[in-house]
Write an enzyme that holds these catalytic residues in place. Structure first.
Site, PDB file in Angstrom:
ATOM      1  N   THR A   1       0.856  -1.192   0.000  1.00 21.85           N
ATOM      2  CA  THR A   1       0.000   0.000   0.000  1.00 21.85           C
ATOM      3  C   THR A   1       0.886   1.234   0.000  1.00 21.85           C
ATOM      4  O   THR A   1       2.051   1.179   0.407  1.00 21.85           O
ATOM      5  CB  THR A   1      -0.911   0.060   1.231  1.00 21.85           C
ATOM      6  OG1 THR A   1      -0.070   0.075   2.379  1.00 21.85           O
ATOM      7  CG2 THR A   1      -1.843  -1.111   1.296  1.00 21.85           C
ATOM      8  N   GLU A  38      -6.124  -3.383  -0.552  1.00 18.69           N
ATOM      9  CA  GLU A  38      -6.512  -4.511   0.293  1.00 18.69           C
ATOM     10  C   GLU A  38      -7.744  -5.243  -0.229  1.00 18.69           C
ATOM     11  O   GLU A  38      -8.166  -6.245   0.339  1.00 18.69           O
ATOM     12  CB  GLU A  38      -6.794  -4.009   1.722  1.00 18.69           C
ATOM     13  CG  GLU A  38      -5.558  -3.568   2.494  1.00 18.69           C
ATOM     14  CD  GLU A  38      -5.198  -2.101   2.294  1.00 18.69           C
ATOM     15  OE1 GLU A  38      -5.621  -1.517   1.265  1.00 18.69           O
ATOM     16  OE2 GLU A  38      -4.507  -1.539   3.154  1.00 18.69           O
ATOM     17  N   LYS A  60     -14.014  18.418  11.267  1.00 18.59           N
ATOM     18  CA  LYS A  60     -15.095  18.563  12.232  1.00 18.59           C
ATOM     19  C   LYS A  60     -15.151  20.014  12.671  1.00 18.59           C
ATOM     20  O   LYS A  60     -14.210  20.521  13.263  1.00 18.59           O
ATOM     21  CB  LYS A  60     -14.850  17.641  13.418  1.00 18.59           C
ATOM     22  CG  LYS A  60     -16.129  17.134  13.980  1.00 18.59           C
ATOM     23  CD  LYS A  60     -15.954  15.850  14.745  1.00 18.59           C
ATOM     24  CE  LYS A  60     -17.355  15.317  15.047  1.00 18.59           C
ATOM     25  NZ  LYS A  60     -17.375  14.373  16.108  1.00 18.59           N
ATOM     26  N   TRP A 102     -19.703  17.473  10.786  1.00 21.24           N
ATOM     27  CA  TRP A 102     -18.704  17.043   9.818  1.00 21.24           C
ATOM     28  C   TRP A 102     -18.840  17.809   8.517  1.00 21.24           C
ATOM     29  O   TRP A 102     -19.935  18.057   8.046  1.00 21.24           O
ATOM     30  CB  TRP A 102     -18.884  15.547   9.515  1.00 21.24           C
ATOM     31  CG  TRP A 102     -18.338  14.673  10.586  1.00 21.24           C
ATOM     32  CD1 TRP A 102     -17.823  15.067  11.777  1.00 21.24           C
ATOM     33  CD2 TRP A 102     -18.260  13.245  10.561  1.00 21.24           C
ATOM     34  NE1 TRP A 102     -17.433  13.969  12.503  1.00 21.24           N
ATOM     35  CE2 TRP A 102     -17.683  12.843  11.786  1.00 21.24           C
ATOM     36  CE3 TRP A 102     -18.606  12.266   9.630  1.00 21.24           C
ATOM     37  CZ2 TRP A 102     -17.452  11.507  12.096  1.00 21.24           C
ATOM     38  CZ3 TRP A 102     -18.379  10.934   9.940  1.00 21.24           C
ATOM     39  CH2 TRP A 102     -17.803  10.559  11.158  1.00 21.24           C
TER      40      TRP A 102
HETATM   41  P1  AMP Z   1      -5.224   2.439  -2.695  1.00 28.83           P
HETATM   42  O1  AMP Z   1      -5.125   1.274  -1.808  1.00 28.83           O
HETATM   43  O2  AMP Z   1      -3.935   3.160  -2.874  1.00 28.83           O
HETATM   44  O3  AMP Z   1      -5.876   2.086  -3.992  1.00 28.83           O
HETATM   45  O4  AMP Z   1      -6.171   3.510  -1.985  1.00 28.83           O
HETATM   46  C1  AMP Z   1      -7.462   3.167  -1.589  1.00 28.83           C
HETATM   47  C2  AMP Z   1      -8.165   4.396  -1.107  1.00 28.83           C
HETATM   48  O5  AMP Z   1      -8.336   5.334  -2.166  1.00 28.83           O
HETATM   49  C3  AMP Z   1      -9.571   4.138  -0.610  1.00 28.83           C
HETATM   50  O6  AMP Z   1      -9.604   3.635   0.693  1.00 28.83           O
HETATM   51  C4  AMP Z   1     -10.196   5.517  -0.752  1.00 28.83           C
HETATM   52  O7  AMP Z   1      -9.847   6.356   0.335  1.00 28.83           O
HETATM   53  C5  AMP Z   1      -9.538   6.060  -1.985  1.00 28.83           C
HETATM   54  N1  AMP Z   1     -10.420   5.862  -3.138  1.00 28.83           N
HETATM   55  C6  AMP Z   1     -10.379   4.899  -4.066  1.00 28.83           C
HETATM   56  N2  AMP Z   1     -11.333   5.074  -4.994  1.00 28.83           N
HETATM   57  C7  AMP Z   1     -12.033   6.178  -4.633  1.00 28.83           C
HETATM   58  C8  AMP Z   1     -13.165   6.883  -5.170  1.00 28.83           C
HETATM   59  N3  AMP Z   1     -13.773   6.508  -6.294  1.00 28.83           N
HETATM   60  N4  AMP Z   1     -13.584   7.970  -4.506  1.00 28.83           N
HETATM   61  C9  AMP Z   1     -12.990   8.403  -3.376  1.00 28.83           C
HETATM   62  N5  AMP Z   1     -11.921   7.786  -2.827  1.00 28.83           N
HETATM   63  C10 AMP Z   1     -11.446   6.686  -3.446  1.00 28.83           C
END
Ligand code: AMP
Length: 547
Positions: free
Chosen positions: A186, A331, A443, A448
């Site tokens: 990640t 994940e 907040k 929020w």
């Molecule tokens: P990653 O593991 O680097 O792909 O990041 C995952 C995170 O990206 C998620 O937990 C979200 O916070 C964010 N994310 C992924 N897709 C979206 C989306 N369509 N809109 C908003 N946040 C997103």
């Protein structure tokens, strides 16, 4: 009583063999680091994936050992997807945008035995090869004549020489479908990166689900351009789903700028493309001033961060391209939800449809989701109540790879559910909408404020290219939002005008207290805005009423 059907384990090798047998002439086109366009077929890809598997045998790489890639989206990387995993080794896709020290760290953590890299990344390999004791073989993804004579990397091998030495008479081994197949670290915004370790079962099930009509809707008639990198959650699983359906694959290689992407879409008659909003911003930024149109593009999946409404409008209304807003995470292999409309939405006004399209969408079969409050109590699906989003399913992570020393990393689940770290609402039709990362929530006065809402309004302004909203400490309100923006080249807008633009679009108390103009936005390794860096950048910033 057990059923009496065959229990053939799900395997990644079966995907490429299926594609070779049933879509043998199906094309795979790659823009190469060498600068040219390379073309071959699924039949060729399968043959070379088998040769790679044989080469790994010859190098003495054992089942379960890790073989890493540092590579762009291209045909050799695709061969690694199938050759490494299909033969029982684990493909570790490395994000080259990480800091070299962090790359060395993940290589040691994963205990990579072999590292294959595109020549673009030779400087990274030169910088770190002495710090990766587990690596026995460094392989350059190129022909023998492209190997640098004085690289200083001991026993540097050429991928093409390795493959040419094999017979091609390889038979894929059969093993338990729960065997590890690939891994991805990640982005690691806090602490060291953590790895998701996928299995053959999770990958094949995800590939099936991703191909469904209401998910990515991939078919043999598509020409697909995954701009999302193959080093970021297996390019959202597209290489596997493409093999499963026989779709044509088009790989952009290092050419991720607007012009290169546009030219490739037109040249290869791409019908379907997938990537993060930043990429599409660059594409639209190239098309708008040049008055360009698409002749083949029908759909685009946008995910990885929230897709601004202005982008959905530009694609849908101006270019006639359907936007599928999708959400997921490393994940989760990564797909969790995709925003496709139900028949009840079709009769809605354009404005009503837009409201739905902006959501991250409904869960795909295989993903169970819920929102909970701080006490873990499940919250209603009313489209208004915010809560922490939890998920579970056969392609959701159970535990991180070797997360020793960090209890959260070893066992992240809460009563069997994976906490995503996202804050969301879910409406009565099951459409989920992300309002924030839990650590980004603002907040103010006990209420929020969704930073995503505030950012979306800013980028709807014609002069704004990018916006990031963060909360600043305030003695009375706890926190107040400010918005940091990057203007479009040549465009102008004042602080006052942008704040005025919020009037009528957000409640008064949600309107940011200030605008900070930036030349560039801090971006993370996966093309997302990095709010932690932005906070660091603005550590001496004072809200206007506190100055
Ligand atoms: P990653 O593991 O680097 O792909 O990041 C995952 C995170 O990206 C998620 O937990 C979200 O916070 C964010 N994310 C992924 N897709 C979206 C989306 N369509 N809109 C908003 N946040 C997103």
């Amino acid at each position: 009583m057990l059923g009496l059907m065959q229990s053939q384990p799900l395997s990644i090798s079966s995907l490429i063999e299926f594609a070779a047998r049933h879509h043998g002439e199906g094309e795979i086109v790659s823009r190469r680091v060498e600068g040219d366009l390379h073309r071959y077929t699924y039949k060729d890809a399968a043959q070379r994936a088998r040769q790679l598997a044989e080469a790994l045998d010859a190098l003495g790489v054992q089942p379960g050992e890790r073989v890493a890639s540092i590579a762009w989206n291209g045909y050799r990387h695709l061969e690694m997807y199938f050759g490494v995993s299909g033969s029982g080794r684990v493909l570790h896709t490395i994000n080259p945008r990480m800091h070299p020290e962090q790359i060395a760290w993940v290589m040691s953590h994963a205990q990579d035995q072999v590292v294959c890299f595109d020549m673009t990344f030779l400087p990274i390999v030169k910088a770190i090869h002495g710090k990766c004791p587990s690596v026995r073989h460094w392989v350059a993804l190129c022909d023998a004549d492209k190997l640098p004579p004085d690289s200083g990397i001991p026993n540097l091998l050429s991928y093409e020489v390795l493959l040419a030495a094999q017979t091609g008479n390889y038979r894929w081994p059969e093993f338990d479908e729960n065997t590890a197949s690939s891994m991805c670290y990640t982005s690691g915004t806090t602490g060291n990166p953590k790895a998701a370790l996928y299995s053959h079962r999770s990958t094949v099930l995800h590939a099936y689900a991703a191909a469904l009509p209401d998910v990515m809707g991939i078919s043999a008639r598509d020409s697909i351009l995954p701009v999302v990198p193959m080093f970021h959650v297996n390019a959202w699983g597209i290489p596997y789903s493409a093999a499963l359906t026989g779709a044509k694959l088009v790989f952009p290689g290092p050419g991720m700028d607007g012009k290169s992407i546009y030219d490739l879409i037109e040249l290869e008659q791409v019908s379907y493309a997938a990537g993060v909003p930043t990429i599409w911003q660059m594409l639209l930024g190239h098309m708008e001033p040049n008055g360009l149109r698409f002749s083949s593009l029908k759909r685009t999946v946008i995910g990885g961060s929230a897709c601004p409404p202005a982008m959905i409008t530009a694609f849908n209304d101006h270019y006639g391209v359907e936007v599928l807003h999708a959400w997921g995470m490393t994940e989760m292999s990564p797909l969790g939800t995709v925003c496709t409309l139900k028949s009840k939405h079709l009769a809605m006004s354009e404005e009503g449809k837009m409201k739905v399209r902006l959501k991250q969408g409904r869960a795909i079969f295989g993903i169970d989701m819920k929102i909970v409050n701080a006490e873990g109590k499940e919250l209603p699906w009313d489209g208004k109540t915010y809560g922490d989003l939890l998920v579970k399913g056969p392609w959701v992570l159970r535990e991180y790879f070797q997360g020793v020393g960090d209890t959260h990393a070893v066992m992240p689940l809460v009563n069997g559910w994976f906490p995503t770290g996202d804050v969301a609402t879910i409406d009565a039709d099951g459409y989920m909408q992300i309002t924030d990362r839990s650590k980004d929530v603002i907040k103010s006065g006990g209420e929020w404020i969704s930073s995503i809402d505030i950012e979306n309004i800013a980028v709807a302004h014609p002069a704004i290219a990018m916006a990031a909203c963060i909360g600043m400490a305030h003695p009375k309100w706890d926190e107040r939002p400010i918005v940091a923006v990057v203007k479009k080249p040549g465009a102008e807008v004042s602080r006052e005008d942008l704040l005025k633009f919020y009037e009528g679009k957000a409640a008064k108390w949600q309107i940011p207290d200030d605008v900070v103009f930036l030349d560039t936005m801090p971006m993370g390794a996966t093309g997302k805005m990095q709010k932690s860096k932005l906070r660091e950048l603005l550590k001496d910033y004072q809200l206007p009423d506190l100055r």
